[in-house]
Write a protein that holds these residues in place. Structure first.
Motif, mmCIF file in Angstrom:
data_model
loop_
_atom_site.group_PDB
_atom_site.id
_atom_site.type_symbol
_atom_site.label_atom_id
_atom_site.label_comp_id
_atom_site.label_asym_id
_atom_site.label_seq_id
_atom_site.Cartn_x
_atom_site.Cartn_y
_atom_site.Cartn_z
ATOM 1 N N VAL A 1 27.051 -7.386 -2.725
ATOM 2 C CA VAL A 1 27.727 -7.199 -4.021
ATOM 3 C C VAL A 1 27.412 -5.861 -4.676
ATOM 4 N N MET A 2 26.578 -5.022 -4.022
ATOM 5 C CA MET A 2 26.131 -3.785 -4.676
ATOM 6 C C MET A 2 26.255 -2.577 -3.761
ATOM 7 N N GLU A 3 26.385 -1.412 -4.403
ATOM 8 C CA GLU A 3 26.157 -0.136 -3.742
ATOM 9 C C GLU A 3 24.729 0.277 -4.106
ATOM 10 N N LEU A 4 23.960 0.709 -3.122
ATOM 11 C CA LEU A 4 22.542 0.949 -3.342
ATOM 12 C C LEU A 4 22.217 2.434 -3.422
ATOM 13 N N SER A 5 21.320 2.767 -4.346
ATOM 14 C CA SER A 5 20.872 4.151 -4.502
ATOM 15 C C SER A 5 19.891 4.504 -3.387
ATOM 16 N N LYS A 6 19.429 5.739 -3.409
ATOM 17 C CA LYS A 6 18.349 6.135 -2.519
ATOM 18 C C LYS A 6 17.078 5.362 -2.881
ATOM 19 N N PRO A 7 16.205 5.103 -1.898
ATOM 20 C CA PRO A 7 14.915 4.462 -2.212
ATOM 21 C C PRO A 7 14.106 5.313 -3.177
ATOM 22 N N VAL A 8 13.400 4.644 -4.078
ATOM 23 C CA VAL A 8 12.624 5.344 -5.104
ATOM 24 C C VAL A 8 11.127 5.072 -4.964
ATOM 25 N N LEU A 9 10.750 3.806 -4.907
ATOM 26 C CA LEU A 9 9.335 3.436 -4.854
ATOM 27 C C LEU A 9 9.025 2.665 -3.573
ATOM 28 N N ALA A 10 7.821 2.847 -3.065
ATOM 29 C CA ALA A 10 7.373 2.162 -1.856
ATOM 30 C C ALA A 10 6.344 1.101 -2.207
ATOM 31 N N SER A 11 6.412 -0.030 -1.506
ATOM 32 C CA SER A 11 5.448 -1.100 -1.724
ATOM 33 C C SER A 11 5.304 -1.881 -0.422
ATOM 34 N N SER A 12 4.769 -3.074 -0.517
ATOM 35 C CA SER A 12 4.575 -3.897 0.676
ATOM 36 C C SER A 12 4.369 -5.347 0.269
ATOM 37 N N TYR A 13 4.530 -6.239 1.230
ATOM 38 C CA TYR A 13 4.190 -7.647 1.053
ATOM 39 C C TYR A 13 2.854 -7.900 1.748
ATOM 40 N N GLY A 14 2.058 -8.763 1.125
ATOM 41 C CA GLY A 14 0.771 -9.095 1.714
ATOM 42 C C GLY A 14 0.432 -10.564 1.559
ATOM 43 N N LEU A 15 -0.591 -10.978 2.276
ATOM 44 C CA LEU A 15 -1.116 -12.338 2.185
ATOM 45 C C LEU A 15 -2.446 -12.296 1.446
ATOM 46 N N TYR A 16 -2.674 -13.285 0.575
ATOM 47 C CA TYR A 16 -3.890 -13.329 -0.249
ATOM 48 C C TYR A 16 -4.566 -14.685 -0.114
ATOM 49 N N VAL A 17 -5.889 -14.663 -0.119
ATOM 50 C CA VAL A 17 -6.687 -15.890 -0.024
ATOM 51 C C VAL A 17 -7.868 -15.778 -0.980
ATOM 52 N N LYS A 18 -8.601 -16.866 -1.149
ATOM 53 C CA LYS A 18 -9.838 -16.807 -1.916
ATOM 54 C C LYS A 18 -10.872 -16.035 -1.098
ATOM 55 N N THR A 19 -11.794 -15.386 -1.797
ATOM 56 C CA THR A 19 -12.751 -14.500 -1.123
ATOM 57 C C THR A 19 -13.620 -15.238 -0.107
ATOM 58 N N ASN A 20 -13.843 -16.532 -0.320
ATOM 59 C CA ASN A 20 -14.692 -17.288 0.607
ATOM 60 C C ASN A 20 -13.903 -17.955 1.729
ATOM 61 N N SER A 21 -12.617 -17.644 1.830
ATOM 62 C CA SER A 21 -11.801 -18.247 2.880
ATOM 63 C C SER A 21 -12.186 -17.687 4.244
ATOM 64 N N PRO A 22 -12.334 -18.550 5.244
ATOM 65 C CA PRO A 22 -12.672 -18.072 6.601
ATOM 66 C C PRO A 22 -11.442 -17.620 7.394
ATOM 67 N N LEU A 23 -10.269 -17.756 6.797
ATOM 68 C CA LEU A 23 -9.033 -17.467 7.528
ATOM 69 C C LEU A 23 -8.960 -16.002 7.945
ATOM 70 N N ARG A 24 -8.543 -15.767 9.186
ATOM 71 C CA ARG A 24 -8.242 -14.435 9.688
ATOM 72 C C ARG A 24 -6.770 -14.409 10.091
ATOM 73 N N TYR A 25 -6.142 -13.258 9.931
ATOM 74 C CA TYR A 25 -4.714 -13.177 10.240
ATOM 75 C C TYR A 25 -4.427 -12.045 11.220
#
Length: 260
Positions: free
Chosen positions: A102-126
């Motif tokens: 539904v849109m015409e898009l401008s040039k990209p302006v800002l860069a970011s990312s998606y990430g995964l977050y856990v509690k500091t004591n979580s043993p999970l590794r990704y």
């Protein structure tokens, strides 16, 4: 000689009149919609919208001789407003099929990312999406964050997706242990950084970055006029060259997209 001078004055006057008419024709009143999405889009104590994407839009509009106003609303309503042609554009867009529909898009302006977050004591590794098997994944939605989280865990066994109305709720509930011990939050990294600092969520840590992305501006296809997008992109290019993009993004701590 007098006739020549008179003719020159008339010709000069005609050129000025034409230039004035062109400038007037280029001037436009444009209405943009968005949502509050700190640090990209914020609101001060007086209710005035701010943040990197709003500040950059205002400057680009000024350079384009446009009068641009921005209104914040619930994200679902903002998207509906644009899809129905009720606004000239959207602040906070990604280059995705859902937006290009539904849109015409401008040039990209800002860069970011998606990430995964856990509690500091979580043993999970990704290392791969399969590491999320049997876990609760909390995300804000409806949004492209939710869409991307669903794509990430597609086909992964036993994932429980918990969708909240805003990113702050996701992170606060994760910090409070509301999702259980096997929980992970999927969030924009700049947004997570903002809320972790603002709400003092010191018991959260970033587990992994899962996708890079850029933000830009969407112009409603049913309302965009010929040359508008080109004019806007020229303004963005000028802001890139003279350092205005970097200056306006700096207070929010957000990286620029590739700037040429």
């Amino acid at each position: 000689m007098g006739i020549a001078k008179t003719g020159s004055r008339l010709w000069a006057g005609l050129l000025l009149a034409c230039a004035g008419a062109q400038a007037h024709a280029a001037s436009r009143d444009l209405y943009f919609v968005t949502q509050l999405f700190p640090p990209f889009i914020t609101q001060d104590a007086d209710g005035r919208l701010d943040g990197a994407l709003v500040a950059i839009l205002r400057e680009a509009c000024r350079r384009s001789s446009w009068n641009c106003t921005v209104q914040a609303m619930v994200w679902k309503r903002a998207l509906l407003t644009v899809s129905q042609g009720g606004a000239d554009g959207l602040v906070l867009a990604q280059d995705a099929p859902e937006r290009r529909a539904v849109m015409e898009l401008s040039k990209p302006v800002l860069a970011s990312s998606y990430g995964l977050y856990v509690k500091t004591n979580s043993p999970l590794r990704y290392r791969q999406p399969g590491d999320l098997a049997g876990k609760t994944v909390a995300v804000y939605g409806p949004s492209l964050s939710q869409t991307n989280s669903e794509r990430l865990v597609q086909g992964v066994a036993g994932v429980n997706l918990s969708v909240e109305l805003d990113p702050e709720t996701v992170l606060r509930k994760l910090a409070a242990g509301r999702y259980g011990n096997n929980a992970v939050a999927f969030s924009n990294d700049d947004v997570a950084r903002y809320w972790i600092k603002r709400d003092g969520l010191g018991n959260l840590r970033k587990l992994a970055e899962v996708k890079q992305l850029t933000y830009l501006y969407g112009f409603t296809r049913s309302r965009v006029k010929p040359g508008m997008l080109e004019t806007f992109n020229i303004a963005l290019d000028g802001m890139c060259r003279d350092g205005s993009l970097a200056r306006l993004a700096a207070p929010s701590g957000i990286r620029l997209a590739t700037c040429r």
